[in-house]
Design a protein around this motif. Structure first.
Motif, PDB file in Angstrom:
ATOM      1  N   THR B 185     -44.982 -26.724 -21.635  1.00  0.00           N
ATOM      2  CA  THR B 185     -44.357 -26.677 -20.316  1.00  0.00           C
ATOM      3  C   THR B 185     -43.563 -27.954 -20.056  1.00  0.00           C
ATOM      4  O   THR B 185     -44.013 -29.045 -20.395  1.00  0.00           O
ATOM      5  N   THR B 186     -42.395 -27.775 -19.466  1.00  0.00           N
ATOM      6  CA  THR B 186     -41.588 -28.933 -19.086  1.00  0.00           C
ATOM      7  C   THR B 186     -42.415 -29.855 -18.199  1.00  0.00           C
ATOM      8  O   THR B 186     -43.119 -29.381 -17.301  1.00  0.00           O
ATOM      9  N   ALA B 187     -42.335 -31.169 -18.445  1.00  0.00           N
ATOM     10  CA  ALA B 187     -43.176 -32.081 -17.669  1.00  0.00           C
ATOM     11  C   ALA B 187     -42.390 -33.309 -17.241  1.00  0.00           C
ATOM     12  O   ALA B 187     -41.580 -33.844 -18.000  1.00  0.00           O
ATOM     13  N   ILE B 188     -42.626 -33.713 -15.994  1.00  0.00           N
ATOM     14  CA  ILE B 188     -42.094 -34.993 -15.513  1.00  0.00           C
ATOM     15  C   ILE B 188     -43.298 -35.842 -15.138  1.00  0.00           C
ATOM     16  O   ILE B 188     -44.174 -35.397 -14.381  1.00  0.00           O
ATOM     17  N   TYR B 189     -43.344 -37.041 -15.682  1.00  0.00           N
ATOM     18  CA  TYR B 189     -44.538 -37.868 -15.588  1.00  0.00           C
ATOM     19  C   TYR B 189     -44.122 -39.230 -15.051  1.00  0.00           C
ATOM     20  O   TYR B 189     -43.228 -39.869 -15.606  1.00  0.00           O
ATOM     21  N   VAL B 190     -44.777 -39.659 -13.964  1.00  0.00           N
ATOM     22  CA  VAL B 190     -44.453 -40.952 -13.375  1.00  0.00           C
ATOM     23  C   VAL B 190     -45.552 -41.949 -13.705  1.00  0.00           C
ATOM     24  O   VAL B 190     -46.735 -41.630 -13.592  1.00  0.00           O
ATOM     25  N   THR B 191     -45.165 -43.124 -14.124  1.00  0.00           N
ATOM     26  CA  THR B 191     -46.161 -44.171 -14.398  1.00  0.00           C
ATOM     27  C   THR B 191     -45.515 -45.536 -14.245  1.00  0.00           C
ATOM     28  O   THR B 191     -44.285 -45.660 -14.287  1.00  0.00           O
ATOM     29  N   HIS B 192     -46.343 -46.555 -14.032  1.00  0.00           N
ATOM     30  CA  HIS B 192     -45.802 -47.916 -14.048  1.00  0.00           C
ATOM     31  C   HIS B 192     -46.184 -48.605 -15.358  1.00  0.00           C
ATOM     32  O   HIS B 192     -45.855 -49.752 -15.580  1.00  0.00           O
ATOM     33  N   ASP B 193     -46.890 -47.859 -16.209  1.00  0.00           N
ATOM     34  CA  ASP B 193     -47.415 -48.427 -17.446  1.00  0.00           C
ATOM     35  C   ASP B 193     -46.470 -48.087 -18.586  1.00  0.00           C
ATOM     36  O   ASP B 193     -46.331 -46.933 -18.984  1.00  0.00           O
ATOM     37  N   GLN B 194     -45.805 -49.099 -19.127  1.00  0.00           N
ATOM     38  CA  GLN B 194     -44.789 -48.833 -20.153  1.00  0.00           C
ATOM     39  C   GLN B 194     -45.405 -48.283 -21.435  1.00  0.00           C
ATOM     40  O   GLN B 194     -44.765 -47.526 -22.152  1.00  0.00           O
TER      41      GLN B 194
END
Lengths: 316, 363
Positions: B185-194
């Motif tokens: 499934t297409t996914a958009i993932y937000v994080t501040h951890d590079q």
């Protein structure tokens, strides 16, 4: 190094022995006594102002005391009289009706208001403060204002309805036996809604807004979000608020006393007003105390049932 | 399954321009990570895709359909929240089934989907528990399960692992990757951890102050950062920076500063020559520095004084002073160095980065 540590041990010993403890300190070091002293002020206050008057009230209810007459123990005779007292039966019915109707309306309106106030809008803080006004104003003062608004001649309500063409004759809000109870109920709702609104608002604010967002993404419509998420999570707070409100409403006095005094023809007679009328008005202290005490089992059941329910909700 | 297209997306909150002209095309089945420091607009962008935040201007398309005005429930997305956002009064089963019930699925279908998701996530034994009886990792699995059972077109993840401890985070990171491979499934993932961004993303979008800095595959960002911000943000330990003066002398281009005199390799000297006489920023990754040996020439190395030694086992991080600059060198674990040692560090001349002194863009 060795010398140093020896010196340290010596000084440590002398430090332990140093503080001298008086007898008071020694008693307070004992946990049992310490707990006793901490509880003492509360116990004295509760005993003096709650338990003692309550017991006195019970004894009074079992006597035939009148104003100026100490009275003798008569057992349950006062209660037997009440069973055959038609006015008492009216008062009981009125109190139940008054409490039930106002509680339903106060809960519904208070919840609605709380949900509105929980949204973000300009002037939110000011609005919240204004909502509290009916709750803050002394009941006697605001009830006098209502009495004027219900006055058949000077009634602003009648004036408005008349000029809007809705009514042709004046409505006797407080002197019509059917309407008097309705009027009293309206004022009670007006006064009680802020308590519900602010308490429920506080409850709503403890609910993580992410839950509503998650439910929205899950496909719940606004009503379903309320039904399945907000309402169950608010229920414990709601129960506490209803509990307090029912107790207060059931024993309400000032509002009815100022507006109608229990009339016309006992149409708005409640437990508290009837107890006052018999006990203080007529001077039959024992009989009045019995009426007051008759409320106790009802309220006890309400409190026990609701507290059990709250505990069940909190456990699950 | 669907692609997501973001066109000229903007968000303004009471005078704060949180998201500025974001353009992004996320392909079907792609795993795209939005990464950046807090306040960079990554979560706001995600929430606009989800429909939890109104769009000030621009367009969001999910599966070729403009969804700007659609409520979240009609966008066919599922979201995993940072704080899990599990319904505390429902057990695990009901938490996962809620979205299906709201959408009117029949009981048999709901049960089979929830069972299947619970099986994948290893939480089938917790189905009757309440969220508060679960550990952090289990709660996160339930939150994932709630998203999976819906079979949505797009998964949205809002920092889903940041509440977990370091060990569990790495474990769940791998599981999320596995689930994505399995479901596609297409996914958009937000994080501040590079690190999370680099390990999870097919492509990574680096954001700062509401602006997209660079979009690219993880190694592309690492090897060819578009500007100084991306260079410093991607990679751990972070890239070393020093302001140097470019000088054309003796037929070569030199990057010079107190304690540094490096000959710019022929291959890139050509395009950097126009900056001769200017101050530019030199970037060297810690892993591109090593202790110099006899074979290293003076123009590819510099003197350094060791200030701090961090022994990580697989490598040693040397915090060194180079002239007025502080740098970190990731060297072999066999290096014997002591604090205050003077040593010479050699660099990998093919892996130097230069950034414009003013715009900070890669040059």
């Amino acid at each position: 190094m060795v010398v140093d540590s020896v010196a340290a041990v010596k000084s440590a010993k002398s430090y332990v022995a140093a503080p001298r403890r008086g007898p008071v300190t020694r008693i307070l070091e004992n946990e049992g006594w310490f707990a006793f002293f901490l509880l003492l002020p509360t116990a004295v206050l509760l005993g003096l102002f709650m338990a003692y008057p309550f017991i006195e009230g019970v004894l009074l209810a079992l006597s035939d005391a009148k104003v100026g007459v100490p009275g003798n123990f008569v057992g349950l005779q006062n209660f037997a009289v009440l069973l055959n007292d038609s006015i008492f039966r009216i008062a009981v019915w009125n109190t139940v009706l008054y409490t039930a109707v106002t509680t339903v309306f106060k809960l519904a309106l208070g919840l609605w208001l709380a949900l509105l106030l929980n949204r973000h809008f300009r002037g939110k803080a000011v609005t919240r403060a204004f909502v509290l006004l009916p709750f803050i104003i002394p009941t006697v003062l605001s009830t006098f204002a209502w009495k004027w608004m219900f006055d058949p001649t000077f009634s602003v309500i009648n004036w408005t309805l008349f000029h809007l063409g809705i009514i042709r004759t004046r409505i006797n809000w407080l002197s019509d036996p059917g309407l008097a109870l309705v009027s009293v109920i309206i004022v009670n709702i007006w006064r009680g809604v802020p308590f519900y609104a602010i308490s429920l608002l506080a409850g709503l604010q403890t609910i993580n807004p992410e839950l509503a967002e998650a439910a929205a993404i899950d496909g719940a419509r606004p009503w379903q979000r309320f039904r399945y998420i907000t309402w169950p999570l608010l229920l414990p707070v709601t129960m506490v608020v209803v509990l307090f409100s029912v107790i207060q409403t059931f024993a309400d006095f000032q509002l009815v006393y100022v507006l109608t005094g229990g009339g016309p023809a006992n149409a708005t007679q409640l437990f508290a007003t009837y107890a006052y009328q018999i006990g203080v008005g007529t001077g039959l202290l024992g009989q009045g105390a019995a009426i007051s005490l008759a409320m106790f089992p009802v309220l006890l059941v309400v409190v026990v049932v609701q507290l059990l329910y709250i505990r069940r909700v909190e456990i699950h | 399954m669907a692609r997501v297209i973001i066109r000229n997306l903007n968000k303004k909150f009471d005078g704060v321009h949180a998201v500025k002209d974001v353009n992004l095309e996320i392909h079907d089945k792609e795993f795209v990570v939005l990464v950046g420091p807090s306040g960079c607009g990554k979560t706001t962008t995600l929430r606009m895709v989800a429909g939890l935040e109104s769009i000030t201007s621009g367009e969001v398309l999910i599966g070729d359909r403009v969804v700007n005005e659609l409520p979240p429930m009609d966008r066919d997305i599922a979201m995993v929240f940072q704080n899990y956002a599990l319904y505390p009064h429902m057990n695990v089963y009901d938490n996962m089934a809620f979205g299906l019930k709201m959408r009117g699925f029949d009981r048999v279908e709901i049960t089979s989907r929830v069972q299947a998701a619970a099986e994948i996530l290893g939480i089938h034994e917790q189905l009757n528990r309440k969220p508060r009886q679960l550990s952090g990792g289990q709660r996160q699995r339930v939150a994932l399960g709630r998203a999976i059972v819906r079979h949505p077109q797009v998964f949205l993840f809002d920092e889903p692992l940041s509440n977990l401890d370091a060990k569990l985070r790495i474990q769940m990171r791998v599981e999320i990757k596995k689930i994505h491979v399995r479901l596609g499934t297409t996914a958009i993932y937000v994080t501040h951890d590079q690190v999370e961004a680099m390990t999870l993303g097919d492509r990574v979008v680096v954001m700062k102050d509401g602006v997209v800095q660079q979009v690219g595959e993880p190694l592309e960002l690492y090897n060819e950062p578009a500007n100084r911000f991306v260079a410093g943000f991607i990679g751990s330990p972070a890239m070393n920076f020093a302001t140097v003066e470019m000088a054309d002398a003796d037929g070569a281009l030199w990057a010079r500063h107190e304690g540094i005199r490096i000959k710019v390799p022929e291959g890139i000297a050509g395009r950097l020559r126009r900056h001769a006489g200017e101050n530019v920023t030199l970037g060297i990754r810690p892993e591109d520095l090593r202790v110099a040996s006899d074979g290293d020439t003076a123009d590819q190395s510099f003197d350094a004084v060791v200030e701090v030694i961090e022994k990580l086992g697989s490598q040693i991080l040397l915090d060194v002073k180079v002239g007025p600059n502080t740098m970190v060198a990731a060297v072999e674990p066999t290096v014997k160095a002591k604090v205050h040692d003077h040593l010479r560090l050699a660099l990998n001349p093919d892996r130097l980065h230069f950034f414009d002194g003013v715009s900070q863009a890669a040059i």
